[in-house]
Scaffold this motif. Structure first.
Motif, PDB file in Angstrom:
ATOM      1  N   HIS A  72       0.833  -1.122   0.151  1.00  0.00           N
ATOM      2  CA  HIS A  72       0.050   0.121  -0.117  1.00  0.00           C
ATOM      3  C   HIS A  72       0.917   0.878   0.282  1.00  0.00           C
ATOM      4  CE1 HIS A  72      -3.552  -2.664   1.130  1.00  0.00           C
ATOM      5  NE2 HIS A  72      -2.931  -2.849   1.975  1.00  0.00           N
TER       6      HIS A  72
ATOM      7  N   ILE B  65      -3.229   2.806  -3.311  1.00  0.00           N
ATOM      8  CA  ILE B  65      -2.548   3.957  -3.971  1.00  0.00           C
ATOM      9  C   ILE B  65      -2.716   5.263  -3.174  1.00  0.00           C
ATOM     10  CG2 ILE B  65      -1.411   5.329  -5.299  1.00  0.00           C
ATOM     11  CD1 ILE B  65      -0.283   2.511  -4.991  1.00  0.00           C
TER      12      ILE B  65
ATOM     13  N   LEU C 192       4.854   2.940  -9.410  1.00  0.00           N
ATOM     14  CA  LEU C 192       3.446   2.924  -9.261  1.00  0.00           C
ATOM     15  C   LEU C 192       3.608   2.348 -11.112  1.00  0.00           C
ATOM     16  CD1 LEU C 192       2.221   6.858  -9.025  1.00  0.00           C
ATOM     17  CD2 LEU C 192       1.785   4.894  -7.462  1.00  0.00           C
TER      18      LEU C 192
ATOM     19  N   CYS D 231      -0.431  -5.278  -6.038  1.00  0.00           N
ATOM     20  CA  CYS D 231      -0.474  -3.792  -5.259  1.00  0.00           C
ATOM     21  C   CYS D 231      -2.135  -3.325  -4.576  1.00  0.00           C
ATOM     22  CB  CYS D 231      -1.258  -2.829  -6.878  1.00  0.00           C
ATOM     23  SG  CYS D 231      -1.526  -1.206  -6.784  1.00  0.00           S
TER      24      CYS D 231
END
Length: 267
Positions: free
Chosen positions: A151, A181, A168, A178
């Protein structure tokens, strides 16, 4: 600039003042683009001398403040009054910024972990928070063959650092790794995410107290941080990785090794 404020407004001169130093110019990492650092340091010394009392948020903040002031005053060409440093030391006390009660009220009880390890990094997306470590960290976590979800939280600055963009892209290309975000607007949702996470990571080059990590720990996360800065005040030795502040890759690999040890201790 408390000294200037009291000088410009004489009616304030008789009012007792308490100066809270949440961060200071002596231990903030050097930014090559900035100028006037010595001027800001001198203003900080004068502000402390103008105050009746000085509070800092950690022992590390206080110690580095005094050490920085001592080093700067030793370079001053004219004679410095002999009582300057003792006066500063006498006035400084430590009073950390408190955590909100809601963080403790919502903290989960320890439970047996199942599924991927939930790792949270919850800091501003800026250079002083060690964002250049993140791409190395993600690769090192993968190399450790750890089942994890990452995270990447926190506020973004105006210009996104290249290391954040690279991280990213990596997360987007690895959807199984993932997690959440960016900045979480709702305090309730933010606390819930921390409570559902297992490990909170820090890579900071500047940290005078470590509130983001403290908040996560209050929610039940185990910390994993570099052995530097204010983390030494309150994070156990076993949860502090060897520090390589000048080597992003080595710093990241040390953190992953520390994270693996923390996970073994929690099993």
């Amino acid at each position: 600039d408390l000294a200037a404020l009291r000088g410009l407004r004489p009616e304030l001169a008789a009012v007792r003042t308490l100066l809270y130093v949440h961060e200071h110019e002596f231990a903030y990492p050097e930014n090559p683009r900035e100028q006037g650092r010595v001027d800001r340091q001198l203003r900080q010394i004068l502000a402390m001398l103008a105050a009746d009392g000085v509070l800092t948020n950690s022992h590390w903040c206080a110690d580095s403040l005094v050490a920085g002031a001592r080093a700067l005053l030793a370079r001053v060409p004219d004679e410095v009054p002999s009582r300057t440093l003792p006066l500063l030391e006498e006035r400084i006390e430590v009073a950390p910024v408190p955590l909100a009660d809601a963080l403790f009220a919502a903290a989960r009880a320890p439970v047996a972990r199942s599924g991927p390890v939930q790792i949270v990094w919850n800091h501003r997306h800026e250079w002083d928070k060690g964002v250049d470590r993140l791409p190395h960290l993600l690769r090192a976590l993968t190399g450790a063959r750890l089942d994890f979800r990452f995270h990447l939280l926190g506020q973004r600055c105006r210009a996104t650092p290249p290391a954040i963009s690279e991280s990213l892209r990596w997360l987007e290309s690895n959807p199984g790794r993932c997690g959440e975000i960016g900045f979480v607007e709702s305090p309730f949702q933010y606390r819930r995410l921390l409570a559902e996470s297992d490990i909170v990571l820090a890579t900071a080059l500047q940290e005078f107290q470590g509130l983001a990590v403290m908040e996560a720990v209050a929610q039940g996360c185990a910390p994993c941080v570099p052995d530097r800065l204010a983390y030494r005040d309150w994070v156990p030795v076993a949860a502090r990785a060897p520090s390589f502040a000048d080597d992003a890759q080595a710093d990241a690999h040390a953190l992953v090794s520390c994270l693996e040890n923390v996970l073994r201790m929690s099993d």
